[in-house]
Design an enzyme around this catalytic site. Structure first.
Site, PDB file in Angstrom:
ATOM      1  N   ASP A   8     -43.538  -1.330  17.665  1.00 52.76           N
ATOM      2  CA  ASP A   8     -42.499  -1.605  16.678  1.00 52.76           C
ATOM      3  C   ASP A   8     -41.352  -0.609  16.894  1.00 52.76           C
ATOM      4  OD1 ASP A   8     -41.255  -2.783  14.458  1.00 52.76           O
ATOM      5  OD2 ASP A   8     -42.141  -1.316  13.103  1.00 52.76           O
ATOM      6  N   ASP A  10     -38.113   0.100  14.292  1.00 54.46           N
ATOM      7  CA  ASP A  10     -37.618   0.817  13.117  1.00 54.46           C
ATOM      8  C   ASP A  10     -38.795   1.456  12.380  1.00 54.46           C
ATOM      9  OD1 ASP A  10     -35.954   1.827  11.199  1.00 54.46           O
ATOM     10  OD2 ASP A  10     -35.129  -0.094  10.567  1.00 54.46           O
TER      11      ASP A  10
END
Length: 260
Positions: A8, A10
């Site tokens: 991932d 953010d």
């Protein structure tokens, strides 16, 4: 047996516009050691190139082949469901490009699908048009259900809120293609050329990255540099295989790599 990572962005690599400490060295290590990885993001606005440029601005140099977005997962899903199909889109660059690349024709009347992604450039009038199309029989797809952070000054309503509005107006539930949907979790793995047993997910959110990984049978690493905290882990019926304060703490080879 090779091993690879779906990462991932953010909350894991950066927070807003700031690099999370050690993330640049972490990614450089993966490249230097030739460990397969892809950034797996639910954001459907940016193209692969735009993601690469954002990361470059933070001091991380990667290729477009290191990026897999919910827009890409959506394009592949629609092309599998309806080759050369049609769609009315509420979304922006990355989503529009992906649908076009997968042979989906963008139309303003009688679409097979209404596709919702992040964006600020569509109007309430366009949303109403989408509602009418769904009521007339179009299938409703949303790239993800990521919530708004509910912070003052946030410049995006949040796709979960827009999805809920259309669902209420139509009485139809959206089909979600992004994390934690198996649609994206599986297609991202295949994008890297990995098998289930070769895949590890790194994320900061229990409801998306970790849940999606657990459901697919992948190994999972939760980092506490984003949304999730240790205090909330007991709220879930599933758990990650590893917890780290940030990616800077992750050491290779991972324990389950050594056991292969």
């Amino acid at each position: 047996m090779k091993q690879g990572l779906l990462i991932d962005m953010d909350g894991v690599i950066y927070s807003g516009e700031a690099l999370i400490f050690g993330a640049d060295k972490f990614i450089k290590h993966l490249i230097d050691e030739d460990i397969p990885f892809a950034f797996m993001t639910n954001n459907s606005q940016r193209t692969q190139l735009e993601v690469v440029r954002k990361l470059k601005g933070l001091g991380i140099k990667v290729e477009e082949s290191h990026v897999y977005t919910s827009a890409m997962a959506t394009g592949k899903f629609l092309s599998d469901q309806s080759p050369n199909g049609t769609a009315y889109v509420l979304g922006e660059g990355g989503l529009l490009s992906s649908l076009h690349d997968h042979g989906i024709t963008l139309v303003n009347t009688d679409p097979e699908f209404v596709v919702l992604g992040e964006g600020r450039n569509f109007t309430l009038e366009m949303v109403q048009r989408a509602v009418d199309m769904i009521l007339a029989g179009a299938k409703f797809i949303t790239t993800n259900r990521d919530p708004s952070p509910k912070k003052p000054g946030w410049n995006n309503l949040g796709i979960a809120a827009t999805t809920a509005m259309i669902e209420e107006a139509t009485g139809r539930k959206a089909f979600v293609t992004g994390k934690p949907s198996p649609v994206m979790m599986r297609s991202a793995r295949k994008f890297l050329g990995l098998e289930t047993s070769e895949t590890t997910v790194i994320g900061d959110t229990m409801e998306t990255d970790i849940q999606g990984g657990v459901q697919m049978g992948y190994k999972t690493i939760l980092v506490l540099s984003g949304i999730s905290t240790k205090d909330t882990l007991g709220h879930y019926a599933f758990k990650p295989d590893m917890i780290a304060s940030s990616v800077d703490e992750i050491q290779f080879p991972l324990n389950w790599w050594e056991s292969k």
